[in-house]
Design a protein around this motif. Structure first.
Motif, PDB file in Angstrom:
ATOM      1  N   ALA A  77       0.826  -1.201   0.000  1.00  0.00           N
ATOM      2  CA  ALA A  77       0.000   0.000   0.000  1.00  0.00           C
ATOM      3  C   ALA A  77       0.869   1.263   0.000  1.00  0.00           C
ATOM      4  O   ALA A  77       0.387   2.348  -0.315  1.00  0.00           O
ATOM      5  N   ASN A  78       2.158   1.114   0.324  1.00  0.00           N
ATOM      6  CA  ASN A  78       3.071   2.254   0.368  1.00  0.00           C
ATOM      7  C   ASN A  78       3.919   2.395  -0.889  1.00  0.00           C
ATOM      8  O   ASN A  78       4.767   3.274  -0.966  1.00  0.00           O
ATOM      9  N   VAL A  79       3.713   1.537  -1.863  1.00  0.00           N
ATOM     10  CA  VAL A  79       4.463   1.603  -3.111  1.00  0.00           C
ATOM     11  C   VAL A  79       3.975   2.795  -3.928  1.00  0.00           C
ATOM     12  O   VAL A  79       2.780   3.084  -3.977  1.00  0.00           O
ATOM     13  N   VAL A  80       4.904   3.478  -4.554  1.00  0.00           N
ATOM     14  CA  VAL A  80       4.571   4.619  -5.405  1.00  0.00           C
ATOM     15  C   VAL A  80       4.544   4.149  -6.859  1.00  0.00           C
ATOM     16  O   VAL A  80       5.463   3.468  -7.310  1.00  0.00           O
ATOM     17  N   CYS A  81       3.465   4.502  -7.577  1.00  0.00           N
ATOM     18  CA  CYS A  81       3.312   4.141  -8.995  1.00  0.00           C
ATOM     19  C   CYS A  81       3.264   5.412  -9.824  1.00  0.00           C
ATOM     20  O   CYS A  81       2.441   6.283  -9.565  1.00  0.00           O
ATOM     21  N   ASP A  82       4.128   5.481 -10.808  1.00  0.00           N
ATOM     22  CA  ASP A  82       4.077   6.572 -11.780  1.00  0.00           C
ATOM     23  C   ASP A  82       3.806   5.952 -13.139  1.00  0.00           C
ATOM     24  O   ASP A  82       4.521   5.039 -13.557  1.00  0.00           O
ATOM     25  N   TYR A  83       2.781   6.467 -13.816  1.00  0.00           N
ATOM     26  CA  TYR A  83       2.410   5.953 -15.130  1.00  0.00           C
ATOM     27  C   TYR A  83       2.542   7.074 -16.140  1.00  0.00           C
ATOM     28  O   TYR A  83       1.977   8.159 -15.971  1.00  0.00           O
ATOM     29  N   SER A  84       3.306   6.812 -17.193  1.00  0.00           N
ATOM     30  CA  SER A  84       3.474   7.826 -18.225  1.00  0.00           C
ATOM     31  C   SER A  84       3.840   7.150 -19.534  1.00  0.00           C
ATOM     32  O   SER A  84       4.730   6.292 -19.568  1.00  0.00           O
ATOM     33  N   ASP A  85       3.158   7.532 -20.580  1.00  0.00           N
ATOM     34  CA  ASP A  85       3.454   7.038 -21.930  1.00  0.00           C
ATOM     35  C   ASP A  85       3.532   5.516 -21.995  1.00  0.00           C
ATOM     36  O   ASP A  85       4.464   4.955 -22.581  1.00  0.00           O
ATOM     37  N   GLY A  86       2.586   4.849 -21.357  1.00  0.00           N
ATOM     38  CA  GLY A  86       2.531   3.392 -21.423  1.00  0.00           C
ATOM     39  C   GLY A  86       3.607   2.692 -20.618  1.00  0.00           C
ATOM     40  O   GLY A  86       3.928   1.541 -20.874  1.00  0.00           O
TER      41      GLY A  86
END
Length: 93
Positions: free
Chosen positions: A44-53
């Motif tokens: 639950a503390n993981v950071v997710c960055d989504y960009s350009d697939g």
């Protein structure tokens, strides 16, 4: 009598960059929810960055199992995205 043709309803102009940002935020929220629903509190503390697939995971976990599990969870949610797993394994002393 001459009448002007009815005016077409105009939709608000949405810039492509604004749409992309909204789409990115939506995907990130879905990924974070999937990690949080996994039953492993550390995820639950993981950071997710989504960009350009592309998904970039960052943060800390206490085992290589959790690092791999986080990667597999996001891969199942967004199967077409490349996943870069930057999670660091920090073993408690």
């Amino acid at each position: 009598m001459i009448c002007a043709p009815p005016m077409k309803e105009q939709k608000p102009l949405v810039l492509d960059s604004e749409f992309k940002q909204t789409q990115q935020e939506d995907v990130e929220q879905i990924l974070l929810r999937a990690l949080g629903d996994s039953g492993h509190t550390q995820l639950a503390n993981v950071v997710c960055d989504y960009s350009d697939g592309r998904i970039v995971l960052s943060g800390r976990v206490t085992s290589y199992y959790l690092k791999q599990l986080a990667q597999e969870i996001v891969r199942k949610v967004e199967a077409t995205a490349a996943v870069e797993n930057r999670l660091r394994v920090v073993v408690p002393k």
